[in-house]
Design a protein around this motif. Structure first.
Motif, PDB file in Angstrom:
ATOM      1  N   ALA A 166      -5.866   2.859   9.989  1.00 21.39           N
ATOM      2  CA  ALA A 166      -4.406   2.743   9.955  1.00 21.39           C
ATOM      3  C   ALA A 166      -3.948   2.111   8.645  1.00 21.39           C
ATOM      4  O   ALA A 166      -2.934   2.523   8.063  1.00 21.39           O
ATOM      5  CB  ALA A 166      -3.919   1.921  11.144  1.00 21.39           C
ATOM      6  N   ARG A 167      -4.674   1.109   8.162  1.00 16.24           N
ATOM      7  CA  ARG A 167      -4.314   0.492   6.883  1.00 16.24           C
ATOM      8  C   ARG A 167      -4.405   1.509   5.747  1.00 16.24           C
ATOM      9  O   ARG A 167      -3.564   1.531   4.834  1.00 16.24           O
ATOM     10  CB  ARG A 167      -5.227  -0.693   6.596  1.00 16.24           C
ATOM     11  CG  ARG A 167      -5.046  -1.864   7.553  1.00 16.24           C
ATOM     12  CD  ARG A 167      -5.863  -3.077   7.116  1.00 16.24           C
ATOM     13  NE  ARG A 167      -5.902  -4.062   8.175  1.00 16.24           N
ATOM     14  CZ  ARG A 167      -6.931  -4.260   8.984  1.00 16.24           C
ATOM     15  NH1 ARG A 167      -8.026  -3.528   8.839  1.00 16.24           N
ATOM     16  NH2 ARG A 167      -6.883  -5.181   9.921  1.00 16.24           N
ATOM     17  N   ALA A 168      -5.458   2.333   5.794  1.00 14.41           N
ATOM     18  CA  ALA A 168      -5.598   3.363   4.763  1.00 14.41           C
ATOM     19  C   ALA A 168      -4.414   4.324   4.801  1.00 14.41           C
ATOM     20  O   ALA A 168      -3.876   4.713   3.750  1.00 14.41           O
ATOM     21  CB  ALA A 168      -6.913   4.111   4.956  1.00 14.41           C
ATOM     22  N   LEU A 169      -3.998   4.721   6.010  1.00 16.76           N
ATOM     23  CA  LEU A 169      -2.865   5.641   6.138  1.00 16.76           C
ATOM     24  C   LEU A 169      -1.567   5.010   5.648  1.00 16.76           C
ATOM     25  O   LEU A 169      -0.750   5.667   4.985  1.00 16.76           O
ATOM     26  CB  LEU A 169      -2.704   6.072   7.594  1.00 16.76           C
ATOM     27  CG  LEU A 169      -3.495   7.296   8.058  1.00 16.76           C
ATOM     28  CD1 LEU A 169      -3.169   7.588   9.510  1.00 16.76           C
ATOM     29  CD2 LEU A 169      -3.209   8.504   7.187  1.00 16.76           C
ATOM     30  N   VAL A 170      -1.352   3.748   5.990  1.00 18.21           N
ATOM     31  CA  VAL A 170      -0.151   3.064   5.517  1.00 18.21           C
ATOM     32  C   VAL A 170      -0.131   3.058   3.988  1.00 18.21           C
ATOM     33  O   VAL A 170       0.918   3.270   3.366  1.00 18.21           O
ATOM     34  CB  VAL A 170      -0.091   1.624   6.080  1.00 18.21           C
ATOM     35  CG1 VAL A 170       1.001   0.818   5.382  1.00 18.21           C
ATOM     36  CG2 VAL A 170       0.169   1.654   7.581  1.00 18.21           C
ATOM     37  N   HIS A 171      -1.293   2.834   3.388  1.00 12.72           N
ATOM     38  CA  HIS A 171      -1.390   2.864   1.918  1.00 12.72           C
ATOM     39  C   HIS A 171      -1.032   4.245   1.372  1.00 12.72           C
ATOM     40  O   HIS A 171      -0.256   4.356   0.411  1.00 12.72           O
ATOM     41  CB  HIS A 171      -2.809   2.487   1.493  1.00 12.72           C
ATOM     42  CG  HIS A 171      -3.123   2.821   0.070  1.00 12.72           C
ATOM     43  ND1 HIS A 171      -2.596   2.123  -0.999  1.00 12.72           N
ATOM     44  CD2 HIS A 171      -3.908   3.804  -0.471  1.00 12.72           C
ATOM     45  CE1 HIS A 171      -3.036   2.652  -2.134  1.00 12.72           C
ATOM     46  NE2 HIS A 171      -3.833   3.663  -1.831  1.00 12.72           N
ATOM     47  N   LEU A 172      -1.588   5.293   1.971  1.00  7.52           N
ATOM     48  CA  LEU A 172      -1.296   6.650   1.495  1.00  7.52           C
ATOM     49  C   LEU A 172       0.198   6.943   1.608  1.00  7.52           C
ATOM     50  O   LEU A 172       0.822   7.449   0.669  1.00  7.52           O
ATOM     51  CB  LEU A 172      -2.093   7.675   2.298  1.00  7.52           C
ATOM     52  CG  LEU A 172      -3.623   7.636   2.199  1.00  7.52           C
ATOM     53  CD1 LEU A 172      -4.213   8.787   2.998  1.00  7.52           C
ATOM     54  CD2 LEU A 172      -4.092   7.689   0.768  1.00  7.52           C
ATOM     55  N   HIS A 173       0.765   6.635   2.752  1.00  2.06           N
ATOM     56  CA  HIS A 173       2.171   6.951   2.976  1.00  2.06           C
ATOM     57  C   HIS A 173       3.085   6.146   2.048  1.00  2.06           C
ATOM     58  O   HIS A 173       4.131   6.646   1.613  1.00  2.06           O
ATOM     59  CB  HIS A 173       2.541   6.688   4.438  1.00  2.06           C
ATOM     60  CG  HIS A 173       1.864   7.622   5.384  1.00  2.06           C
ATOM     61  ND1 HIS A 173       1.932   7.470   6.759  1.00  2.06           N
ATOM     62  CD2 HIS A 173       1.095   8.725   5.173  1.00  2.06           C
ATOM     63  CE1 HIS A 173       1.230   8.441   7.340  1.00  2.06           C
ATOM     64  NE2 HIS A 173       0.715   9.214   6.404  1.00  2.06           N
ATOM     65  N   SER A 174       2.688   4.916   1.733  1.00  2.00           N
ATOM     66  CA  SER A 174       3.502   4.111   0.823  1.00  2.00           C
ATOM     67  C   SER A 174       3.499   4.688  -0.585  1.00  2.00           C
ATOM     68  O   SER A 174       4.372   4.360  -1.395  1.00  2.00           O
ATOM     69  CB  SER A 174       2.996   2.664   0.794  1.00  2.00           C
ATOM     70  OG  SER A 174       1.718   2.588   0.182  1.00  2.00           O
ATOM     71  N   ASN A 175       2.517   5.552  -0.860  1.00  2.00           N
ATOM     72  CA  ASN A 175       2.445   6.228  -2.158  1.00  2.00           C
ATOM     73  C   ASN A 175       2.837   7.702  -2.048  1.00  2.00           C
ATOM     74  O   ASN A 175       2.456   8.515  -2.882  1.00  2.00           O
ATOM     75  CB  ASN A 175       1.037   6.098  -2.735  1.00  2.00           C
ATOM     76  CG  ASN A 175       0.736   4.697  -3.217  1.00  2.00           C
ATOM     77  OD1 ASN A 175       1.098   4.319  -4.326  1.00  2.00           O
ATOM     78  ND2 ASN A 175       0.081   3.909  -2.370  1.00  2.00           N
ATOM     79  N   SER A 176       3.581   8.018  -0.984  1.00  2.77           N
ATOM     80  CA  SER A 176       4.085   9.389  -0.763  1.00  2.77           C
ATOM     81  C   SER A 176       2.965  10.416  -0.689  1.00  2.77           C
ATOM     82  O   SER A 176       3.060  11.519  -1.224  1.00  2.77           O
ATOM     83  CB  SER A 176       5.079   9.779  -1.868  1.00  2.77           C
ATOM     84  OG  SER A 176       6.205   8.944  -1.848  1.00  2.77           O
ATOM     85  N   ILE A 177       1.863  10.036  -0.030  1.00  2.00           N
ATOM     86  CA  ILE A 177       0.721  10.936   0.122  1.00  2.00           C
ATOM     87  C   ILE A 177       0.445  11.131   1.612  1.00  2.00           C
ATOM     88  O   ILE A 177       0.403  10.163   2.376  1.00  2.00           O
ATOM     89  CB  ILE A 177      -0.539  10.368  -0.564  1.00  2.00           C
ATOM     90  CG1 ILE A 177      -0.308  10.256  -2.071  1.00  2.00           C
ATOM     91  CG2 ILE A 177      -1.754  11.241  -0.286  1.00  2.00           C
ATOM     92  CD1 ILE A 177      -1.393   9.503  -2.803  1.00  2.00           C
ATOM     93  N   LEU A 178       0.275  12.379   2.028  1.00  2.00           N
ATOM     94  CA  LEU A 178      -0.064  12.712   3.414  1.00  2.00           C
ATOM     95  C   LEU A 178      -1.544  13.072   3.508  1.00  2.00           C
ATOM     96  O   LEU A 178      -2.071  13.770   2.639  1.00  2.00           O
ATOM     97  CB  LEU A 178       0.780  13.892   3.901  1.00  2.00           C
ATOM     98  CG  LEU A 178       2.296  13.687   3.898  1.00  2.00           C
ATOM     99  CD1 LEU A 178       2.993  14.990   4.283  1.00  2.00           C
ATOM    100  CD2 LEU A 178       2.694  12.566   4.829  1.00  2.00           C
TER     101      LEU A 178
END
Length: 428
Positions: free
Chosen positions: A222-234
């Motif tokens: 989940a932390r990895a996903l939050v990081h991706l999404h905060s950088n506009s990456i899906l």
């Protein structure tokens, strides 16, 4: 004459001497036999001692080899964790080195993009075996280079670190650290293939995972996903098979005491795509859909659009799978839908089937299960416009892990939701 017949005859001196000599010879033979027996017993004892000493030395040698191998594996896993924290410059590999190494490689995974091999590479000294994902026939080498670019941009402590790549069409591949703990999917299903894969990877722990180990892995993902999404990456393909464990048990300090958990990394981030202009959704060409059966959000299947919420849906299904041990491809979502909805609605005695499945799967504490079911509902069952934001889901995961009780279950986790803003100590 009569007197002479009455006296006993005296035996000759020669006969007596012969008799005595025969007795002495018999005694000598008996002594030699006893000596041979003593020597045989001594030889047997020495042979037994030598065999015992040989077995002891072999056991010591094997124990030392196992200890050395474990130390080396731990060193390499610590190196992988450091690479995630401090991403190294990826090494560009030549086609000949890759092809030569793959001749003796062990296949440890296979997906839509390529086949994953465990192998040593001369260009990556000190790493031991690494994971080489070689593109399948028909995959354009440019796609490999696009994945390399994505991985470099997505670097994070909870994202599988990139070590190298080869862009040559005949050997196109990417190289990452080898995760000896296999995937979360391997441990949840424990199929014969999963057990064989864990053995090939060199996993030395106990397959299956406790509830806290399952939840800790989901927190990392989940932390990895939050990081991706905060950088506009899906990510576009969030599932348990893409959550990898490093195989080294590390201490995690919680309100319930110290637990031992594995560090987890989100993989296949190379499939991720940047959202144009930072928008919250992204259309996907119908010819190149990226999703896995059971983990794909029905909203994506209807609209052909990925979003942060479709990524979060995959994480919610992964949590439901970790809770119950069910398989998403076999109707996991529909199986527990009534229980989830009734539990969230607060109906008395609701969720018996799900709670029983959670206890059977990993002895999940009931209070923690009840809190996490709310997160599952918010990520999976809620209407898209009302979905639980991923950072809030992560806070709920962390709170349940921090206050959820011991690994035998039973402790009260009622304070978990209220304490959600408090971050769980992370394994080091």
């Amino acid at each position: 004459a009569r007197g002479q017949r009455g006296r006993p005859r005296r035996r000759g001196g020669g006969a007596e001497a012969a008799e005595a000599e025969a007795a002495r010879e018999c005694a000598r033979l008996e002594e030699r036999a006893r000596q041979r027996q003593r020597e045989a017993r001594r030889a047997e004892a020495e042979a037994a001692k030598a065999a015992k000493d040989a077995r002891r030395r072999e056991a010591e040698r094997r124990a030392a080899a196992v200890k050395a191998a474990a130390a080396e594996a731990n060193r390499q896993m610590a190196k992988a964790r450091d690479a995630a924290e401090n991403p190294p410059a990826p090494v560009e590999l030549g086609a000949e080195e890759v092809l030569s190494a793959l001749e003796a490689a062990v296949e440890v995974g296979r997906g839509g993009f390529g086949v994953v091999h465990a192998v040593e590479l001369p260009s990556l000294p000190g790493w031991g075996r690494v994971a080489v994902k070689r593109a399948l026939s028909g995959v354009d080498a440019r796609e490999v280079m696009a994945e390399v670019s994505n991985l470099r941009r997505c670097a994070h402590r909870d994202v599988l670190p990139l070590l190298g790549y080869c862009g040559a069409p005949r050997a196109a591949c990417i190289v990452t650290a080898l995760m000896r703990g296999g995937s979360l999917d391997d441990h949840l299903l424990l199929s014969p293939d999963a057990r064989a894969r864990l053995q090939k990877l060199g996993f030395k722990g106990t397959p299956g995972l406790s509830w806290s180990q399952r939840l800790s892995a989901l927190c990392d993902a989940a932390r990895a996903l939050v990081h991706l999404h905060s950088n506009s990456i899906l990510h576009r393909d969030v599932k348990t098979a893409n959550i990898l464990l490093d195989g080294a048990l590390l201490p995690l300090h919680t309100a319930g005491g110290e637990r031992r958990v594995y560090r987890a990394f989100l993989s296949d981030v190379g499939l991720a795509k940047e959202r144009a202009g930072g928008s919250m959704t992204m259309a996907t060409n119908a010819t190149s859909n990226v999703y896995s059966t059971g983990f794909a959000d029905p909203n994506f299947l209807d609209s052909n659009q990925h979003s942060a919420k479709t990524d979060a849906y995959g994480l919610g299904i992964s949590l439901l799978m970790a809770l119950t041990g069910g398989e998403p491809s076999r109707g996991l979502r529909s199986t527990h839908e009534d229980d989830v909805l009734d539990m969230v609605a607060g109906k008395e005695g609701a969720g018996g089937g799900l709670l029983h499945a959670a206890r059977r799967a990993a002895r999940w504490p009931q209070a923690a299960t009840q809190e996490l079911v709310k997160a599952v509902h918010g990520l999976v069952y809620e209407r898209k416009s009302q979905r639980l934001p991923l950072p809030e889901a992560l806070a709920a995961f962390e709170a349940a892990l921090r206050f959820g009780g011991d690994d035998d279950g039973g402790a009260d986790a009622g304070a978990a939701a209220a304490a959600a803003p408090v971050a769980t100590d992370r394994p080091t």
